[in-house]
Design a protein around this motif. Structure first.
Motif, short mmCIF file in Angstrom:
data_model
loop_
_atom_site.label_atom_id
_atom_site.label_comp_id
_atom_site.label_asym_id
_atom_site.label_seq_id
_atom_site.Cartn_x
_atom_site.Cartn_y
_atom_site.Cartn_z
N TYR A 46 0.95 -1.25 0.02
CA TYR A 46 -0.20 -0.22 0.17
C TYR A 46 0.78 1.06 0.07
O TYR A 46 0.17 2.31 0.11
CB TYR A 46 -0.93 0.17 1.27
CG TYR A 46 -2.03 -1.33 0.99
CD1 TYR A 46 -2.84 -1.32 -0.02
CD2 TYR A 46 -1.81 -2.37 2.00
CE1 TYR A 46 -3.74 -2.21 -0.21
CE2 TYR A 46 -2.60 -3.47 1.54
CZ TYR A 46 -3.51 -3.60 0.71
OH TYR A 46 -4.47 -4.43 0.55
N LYS A 47 2.19 1.04 -0.14
CA LYS A 47 3.15 2.13 -0.27
C LYS A 47 4.12 2.19 -1.52
O LYS A 47 5.15 2.61 -1.28
CB LYS A 47 3.53 2.45 1.13
CG LYS A 47 4.51 1.49 1.67
CD LYS A 47 5.08 1.77 3.10
CE LYS A 47 5.73 0.67 3.81
NZ LYS A 47 5.98 0.77 5.30
N LYS A 48 3.80 1.39 -2.29
CA LYS A 48 4.76 1.01 -3.60
C LYS A 48 4.89 2.39 -4.24
O LYS A 48 3.82 3.10 -4.52
CB LYS A 48 3.96 0.03 -4.32
CG LYS A 48 4.00 -1.44 -4.02
CD LYS A 48 3.22 -2.29 -4.97
CE LYS A 48 3.50 -3.55 -4.61
NZ LYS A 48 2.32 -4.57 -5.65
N GLY A 49 6.21 2.69 -4.29
CA GLY A 49 6.47 3.84 -5.03
C GLY A 49 6.40 5.10 -4.32
O GLY A 49 6.72 6.18 -4.85
N LEU A 50 5.98 4.88 -3.09
CA LEU A 50 5.69 6.07 -2.00
C LEU A 50 7.06 6.85 -1.64
O LEU A 50 7.86 6.02 -1.12
CB LEU A 50 4.90 5.78 -1.13
CG LEU A 50 4.54 6.96 -0.02
CD1 LEU A 50 4.12 7.98 -0.44
CD2 LEU A 50 3.74 6.39 1.16
N GLU A 51 7.25 7.94 -2.04
CA GLU A 51 8.38 8.81 -1.64
C GLU A 51 8.13 9.76 -0.49
O GLU A 51 7.13 10.33 -0.59
CB GLU A 51 9.21 9.23 -2.81
CG GLU A 51 9.99 8.34 -3.64
CD GLU A 51 10.67 9.01 -4.77
OE1 GLU A 51 10.50 10.22 -4.90
OE2 GLU A 51 11.50 8.15 -5.45
#
Length: 522
Positions: free
Chosen positions: A411-416
């Motif tokens: 649920y935080k794939k690619g989250l920066e």
């Protein structure tokens, strides 16, 4: 000259897709496990979107649909056992859209794709017929004033004719290098020439000046086309005329009228633009609340603006943000009904006219703002959240990092994250809280061609919603609110040091100003 103080603060980015196990195993925390299972197995997002975007439609501030949406949200929260209320924050010009029908009636009959702009004066059930005329390329404002009588009884085309109706990516996929360069050079030259043309009227200083001058000179109406640079999408804003209709026409049909007019064929159009002026009407924010048990006077907030422009149905700006926060509140009530801190959600009115609803809330509720643990706002389309900035708070990396560590990796794939980040950057409702020194954060999402196709356009409709991404965001928002509520420590609001202005205030922070509570009335 006053001394200006500088302190360089290093910003850094951290990809949260790294360092966490990529697993779909059930989380050990029963609250998080329940939130995820319910969101995936019994999502209410599609139902909420159908009722809000398709059923109620666009939510222009001051319109009956805006009030209908506020009342609808209250009823939804009531069904979920969540306390909710509408808080009046000010007044606005009440206006209701009616029929828009625009036809070319000469040299042939063709129905045109277009609509009146918000707050356009009504033609009162009648169709107004007139020739079209183009703003001329005059030498100066004196010559323009001499030309002005020519608009009497005519519809004035006030935008340039676009040299291409294809988005740049289409040219880049199929065009030769030479043709792409030629098109871009021609478009740049034409855009600059048109800006000079408008400047020479002497009326380029404000958006209102030119339409009002044309109206005063007896024009039948204003015709515009503000292309979004995407297939079929036009930007839709508000009208500046007081007595004659202002209509926006698609790039394709506007180009047709422009070319016919320029060639001397003198096309005629028929415009019917019905609307109702409703006088001064009250405006609201909708606030819902799950009361805290241990620290009820400390607050976690979810946030999204409720209003929209009304060219489409406000699906990605900001219907998606709205239903994300509603679904997050539903999930929290079901699996975290007794939070440590009070959890609020703000559905703000009149963000589009200057963050008015959220700014009024900040001004009216200092007791909440001063005891805010964190606020999470979403307002930029339908995509998965991929960025959270620290908004200039020096220690935001610490507490946001702790909370995000509890979010399962998928649920935080690619989250920066970006810390300390730029204070108030982004221009949505969280900035109202940051300006008051409260920890407000933006959940910024994947683009999905937002600026080209849906942001403020007549194509911002239900079919543009990507529900898998929206579902992901509801889960993320709910878990962040849960973790912020549970955190045993208060968040730090120590700010990174920025250049000071002449008042001794950090120059990069958003202005502290009172909300426009009686806007849109002139």
């Amino acid at each position: 000259m006053k001394k200006t103080t500088f302190l360089v603060v290093a910003a850094f980015s951290l990809s949260l897709g790294l360092g966490f196990a990529q697993t779909k195993d059930t989380p050990k925390d029963p609250v998080i496990a329940g939130i995820i299972k319910e969101a995936n197995d019994n999502s209410q997002l599609e139902k909420l979107a159908t009722e809000l975007m398709d059923g109620i439609g666009p939510r222009l501030v001051g319109s009956p649909q805006m009030k209908q949406a506020h009342d609808w949200a209250i009823e939804k929260y009531k069904q979920w056992g969540i306390s909710a209320r509408n808080e009046k924050w000010g007044e606005w010009r009440g206006w209701e859209r009616g029929v828009s029908h625009i036809d070319m009636v000469y040299p042939r009959v063709k129905s045109l794709e277009g609509m009146q702009l918000a707050w356009s004066p009504s033609t009162k059930g009648q169709s107004v017929v007139g020739e079209t005329i183009i703003i001329p390329d005059v030498a100066d404002s004196v010559e323009f004033k001499k030309w002005l009588p020519n608009v009497k009884g005519k519809f004035v085309l006030i935008n340039m004719n676009q040299p291409t109706g294809r988005p740049d990516y289409n040219w880049e996929e199929f065009g030769t290098k030479e043709s792409i360069e030629k098109m871009k050079a021609a478009r740049t030259a034409q855009t600059e020439a048109w800006a000079r043309r408008i400047s020479k009227t002497g009326l380029a200083g404000s958006a209102k000046a030119l339409p009002l001058a044309l109206e005063k000179a007896g024009a039948a109406g204003i015709v515009m086309s503000y292309w979004s640079r995407g297939f079929g999408a036009n930007k839709i804003f508000g009208a500046n005329t007081k007595t004659i209709p202002t209509v926006d026409i698609s790039l394709e049909d506007y180009g047709l009228l422009y070319r016919l007019t320029e060639s001397g064929i003198k096309p005629k159009i028929s415009v019917r633009a019905d609307s109702k002026e409703l006088g001064v009407v009250p405006t609201f924010n909708t606030i819902a609340e799950i009361k805290g048990t241990e620290k009820p006077n400390e607050y976690v907030m979810l946030s999204a603006h409720f209003d929209s422009w009304d060219g489409g149905t406000g699906a990605t700006d900001n219907g998606t943000g709205t239903i994300v926060m509603m679904e997050a509140m539903r999930l929290l009530k079901k699996f975290y009904p007794n939070p440590k801190r009070t959890i609020l959600v703000g559905h703000w009115g009149s963000e589009e006219q200057g963050l008015n609803g959220s700014r009024a809330f900040v001004e009216d509720h200092p007791e909440i703002v001063s005891n805010l643990q964190a606020l999470f706002n979403q307002d930029n389309g339908t995509g998965r959240v991929i960025n959270i900035s620290g908004q200039g708070y020096l220690h935001a990396y610490d507490y946001i990092g702790r909370w995000l560590a509890k979010v399962p990796a998928e649920y935080k794939k690619g989250l920066e994250t970006r810390f300390p980040g730029a204070p108030g950057a982004g221009g949505s409702d969280f900035a109202s809280f940051v300006a008051a020194g409260a920890p407000g954060f933006s959940l910024s999402s994947l683009n999905w061609s937002y600026g080209t196709y849906t942001w403020h356009t007549n194509r911002d409709t239900y079919d543009k919603i990507v529900f898998d991404d929206v579902r992901n965001n509801a889960i993320l928002a709910a878990i962040l609110a849960y973790q912020a509520s549970e955190d045993p420590t208060r968040t730090s609001t120590e700010k990174s040091v920025l250049p000071l202005n002449e008042k001794g205030e950090p120059s990069a922070w958003p202005a502290k100003r009172s909300p426009n509570r009686k806007g849109g009335l002139d």
